[in-house]
Motif scaffolding. Structure first.
Motif, PDB file in Angstrom:
ATOM      1  N   SER A 211       0.796  -1.218   0.000  1.00  0.00           N
ATOM      2  CA  SER A 211       0.000   0.000   0.000  1.00  0.00           C
ATOM      3  C   SER A 211       0.831   1.271   0.000  1.00  0.00           C
ATOM      4  N   LEU A 212       2.120   1.164   0.294  1.00  0.00           N
ATOM      5  CA  LEU A 212       2.964   2.345   0.381  1.00  0.00           C
ATOM      6  C   LEU A 212       3.989   2.354  -0.747  1.00  0.00           C
ATOM      7  N   PRO A 213       3.970   3.364  -1.624  1.00  0.00           N
ATOM      8  CA  PRO A 213       4.961   3.437  -2.707  1.00  0.00           C
ATOM      9  C   PRO A 213       6.395   3.400  -2.196  1.00  0.00           C
ATOM     10  N   GLY A 214       6.633   3.954  -1.005  1.00  0.00           N
ATOM     11  CA  GLY A 214       7.976   3.924  -0.446  1.00  0.00           C
ATOM     12  C   GLY A 214       8.451   2.511  -0.178  1.00  0.00           C
ATOM     13  N   ALA A 215       7.551   1.650   0.305  1.00  0.00           N
ATOM     14  CA  ALA A 215       7.917   0.253   0.565  1.00  0.00           C
ATOM     15  C   ALA A 215       8.215  -0.465  -0.747  1.00  0.00           C
ATOM     16  N   LEU A 216       7.420  -0.174  -1.776  1.00  0.00           N
ATOM     17  CA  LEU A 216       7.675  -0.751  -3.097  1.00  0.00           C
ATOM     18  C   LEU A 216       9.075  -0.373  -3.578  1.00  0.00           C
ATOM     19  N   ALA A 217       9.425   0.901  -3.443  1.00  0.00           N
ATOM     20  CA  ALA A 217      10.736   1.371  -3.893  1.00  0.00           C
ATOM     21  C   ALA A 217      11.861   0.699  -3.113  1.00  0.00           C
ATOM     22  N   GLN A 218      11.647   0.482  -1.824  1.00  0.00           N
ATOM     23  CA  GLN A 218      12.691  -0.127  -1.008  1.00  0.00           C
ATOM     24  C   GLN A 218      12.922  -1.591  -1.373  1.00  0.00           C
ATOM     25  N   TYR A 219      11.843  -2.334  -1.634  1.00  0.00           N
ATOM     26  CA  TYR A 219      12.014  -3.715  -2.080  1.00  0.00           C
ATOM     27  C   TYR A 219      12.662  -3.759  -3.461  1.00  0.00           C
ATOM     28  N   ALA A 220      12.265  -2.839  -4.333  1.00  0.00           N
ATOM     29  CA  ALA A 220      12.845  -2.809  -5.675  1.00  0.00           C
ATOM     30  C   ALA A 220      14.325  -2.448  -5.636  1.00  0.00           C
ATOM     31  N   SER A 221      14.669  -1.468  -4.816  1.00  0.00           N
ATOM     32  CA  SER A 221      16.069  -1.044  -4.737  1.00  0.00           C
ATOM     33  C   SER A 221      16.950  -2.137  -4.155  1.00  0.00           C
ATOM     34  N   ALA A 222      16.367  -3.013  -3.325  1.00  0.00           N
ATOM     35  CA  ALA A 222      17.114  -4.125  -2.737  1.00  0.00           C
ATOM     36  C   ALA A 222      17.175  -5.325  -3.675  1.00  0.00           C
ATOM     37  N   GLY A 223      16.585  -5.208  -4.873  1.00  0.00           N
ATOM     38  CA  GLY A 223      16.636  -6.279  -5.846  1.00  0.00           C
ATOM     39  C   GLY A 223      15.702  -7.425  -5.555  1.00  0.00           C
ATOM     40  N   LYS A 224      14.670  -7.184  -4.784  1.00  0.00           N
ATOM     41  CA  LYS A 224      13.755  -8.255  -4.385  1.00  0.00           C
ATOM     42  C   LYS A 224      12.590  -8.454  -5.361  1.00  0.00           C
ATOM     43  N   LEU A 225      12.245  -7.414  -6.115  1.00  0.00           N
ATOM     44  CA  LEU A 225      11.054  -7.473  -6.953  1.00  0.00           C
ATOM     45  C   LEU A 225      11.390  -7.781  -8.405  1.00  0.00           C
ATOM     46  N   VAL A 226      10.445  -8.394  -9.078  1.00  0.00           N
ATOM     47  CA  VAL A 226      10.555  -8.688 -10.508  1.00  0.00           C
ATOM     48  C   VAL A 226       9.727  -7.660 -11.269  1.00  0.00           C
TER      49      VAL A 226
END
Length: 462
Positions: free
Chosen positions: A120-135
């Motif tokens: 629900s939080l764009p910031g959390a999305l960015a943090q997972y993406a920056s850590a290389g966790k998301l596809v």
């Protein structure tokens, strides 16, 4: 999503950030859903070829979310449509206690993330993406998002130019709810479209005998951030809203001074909100109940589209659409229509082709219809190819249409984009500073406190 993702969502995200930082690479394989609700796969994927999604008979994947009850039923309505079209088998799990951020962080940290999670939080999305966790979302999914949503939604789901999040649902946070019976009793024949008219109508309610014309749920600090954000959007404009969201301008800016002084016209008038100290003890649900209980003490309450489901969930006697109605947050100094919104995004931790097919399906109008048409869930969607008639009642249809009609002229909840310790923690940061402002009305003191707290945290994006 509708219930603000629980008022403690930001605190959980803070824990998630710590978890993400220490994680190894994500798994693209199986997961441990725990309490999952497997969908019934279609006996045959006869419609898969016509859907263009592919045939995934015998393939399964997991989705972690926060929804239970009717909200879970609405999401599983989407799941049924996808399973019928592809032959896949989706297993949905609701995070224990609705605390998805913490549960997701623990799963990622343990090396067993779900295939898909809702964020629900764009910031959390960015943090997972920056850590290389998301596809990243596939090209087909990107095309579906571009075809069905205003470009601002794609921007919110992106990190460094890549789309990772597909919008699922949305909340319209630019709505003011009123008790139609009390309006009629006071002789108010139309709803206010400007800030001065809102104040005048509230005064008229008071003169008619309504004890506290505007019910403010100051006991939950997040409601005050929503008040501020709507006023700031209308007094400062979109560009400065974006800058303040990312702390690119200080909270001591004159634009913030203007917004707080505007807010004070209501918050600082006991004839409109009653005792500020009393308002600070009223939770969000209490502010709704005060307006719609059997013997209402208030005629107006500001909050998002989820007020409608709060009324039914709290079993208030007012009927949504008859006694309980809404109007758009009013214009200030001639400001054009603009909406503050929040919402949930689906993100992938897995490379499975069936996962990308599901994200593509989620982005389509059919999935949006399956979501919002589920009676009792109260879900809205920002999918622009959804018709108002797809909603189960006219009130939800109007709310959904308001979300879509502004196009890119909306902004995501500011506090939800801020570092959690500033914008999402009870008794700290912005929540506490605005509560103090509600109590004392000191604009300069509020600005200084907000700027000090903003400077004390890291993690500002943009």
């Amino acid at each position: 999503m509708k219930n603000r993702r629980s008022a403690l969502a930001g605190v959980a995200v803070a824990a998630t950030i710590t978890v993400v930082a220490g994680c190894g690479s994500s798994s693209s394989g199986g997961n441990s859903p725990g309490g999952s609700s497997p969908s019934a796969a279609s006996p045959s994927a006869a419609s898969s070829s016509s859907s263009g999604l592919g045939n995934f008979s015998g393939k399964s994947f997991t989705v972690l979310g926060q929804w239970t009850g009717e909200e879970q039923g609405a999401f599983e309505n989407i799941v049924k449509g996808f399973d019928a079209a592809t032959g896949a088998k989706v297993q949905y799990s609701a995070a224990a206690g609705g605390d998805e951020a913490t549960v997701l962080g623990a799963k990622v940290n343990g090396g067993h993330p779900p295939d898909i999670a809702t964020i629900s939080l764009p910031g959390a999305l960015a943090q997972y993406a920056s850590a290389g966790k998301l596809v990243p979302v596939s090209s087909a999914g990107q095309q579906a998002v571009n075809a069905n949503f205003a470009s601002e939604w794609a921007s919110l789901g992106s990190y460094k130019g890549k789309l990772y999040g597909v919008p699922i649902d949305a909340a319209d946070k630019s709505t003011v709810w009123y008790n139609n019976t009390l309006f009629k009793n006071a002789g108010i024949t139309s709803t206010p479209s400007t800030w001065p008219a809102l104040i005048n109508d509230a005064k008229t309610l008071g003169q008619s005998g309504v004890q506290v014309p505007i019910s403010v749920g100051g006991g939950d600090g997040w409601t005050l951030t929503d008040w501020f954000e709507n006023v700031y959007l209308r007094t400062a404009g979109l560009a400065d809203y974006d800058k303040l969201t990312h702390h690119q301008i200080p909270w001591t800016s004159k634009t913030v001074t203007t917004a707080l002084n505007t807010l004070k016209q209501i918050w600082g008038d006991p004839a409109l909100i009653g005792s500020p100290q009393a308002a600070l003890k009223v939770p969000f649900t209490g502010s709704v109940d005060n307006t719609y209980k059997a013997k209402p003490t208030s005629g107006l309450v500001y909050e998002a589209s989820f007020v409608a489901s709060t009324i039914t969930g709290d079993k208030d006697p007012a009927q949504v659409g008859t006694t309980a109605k809404f109007f758009p947050f009013p214009s200030i100094n001639g400001s054009k229509p603009v909406v503050e919104a929040s919402g949930d995004f689906a993100v992938a931790f897995s490379h499975k082709p069936v996962v990308q097919a599901f994200l593509t399906y989620l982005a389509g109008a059919q999935a949006a219809k399956e979501l919002v048409s589920f009676a009792g869930s109260g879900f809205l969607s920002a999918n622009k190819n959804l018709a108002a008639s797809d909603y189960p009642n006219s009130t939800l249809g109007q709310l959904g249409s308001q979300l879509v009609s502004v196009g890119n002229n909306f902004r995501f909840d500011m506090s939800d984009q801020a570092p959690a310790t500033f914008g999402g923690t009870p008794n700290k940061g912005e929540w506490a500073d605005l509560q103090a402002f509600l109590g004392n009305g000191n604009v300069a003191q509020a600005q200084q406190a907000l700027e000090k707290d903003a400077n004390s945290v890291s993690g500002w994006s943009g």
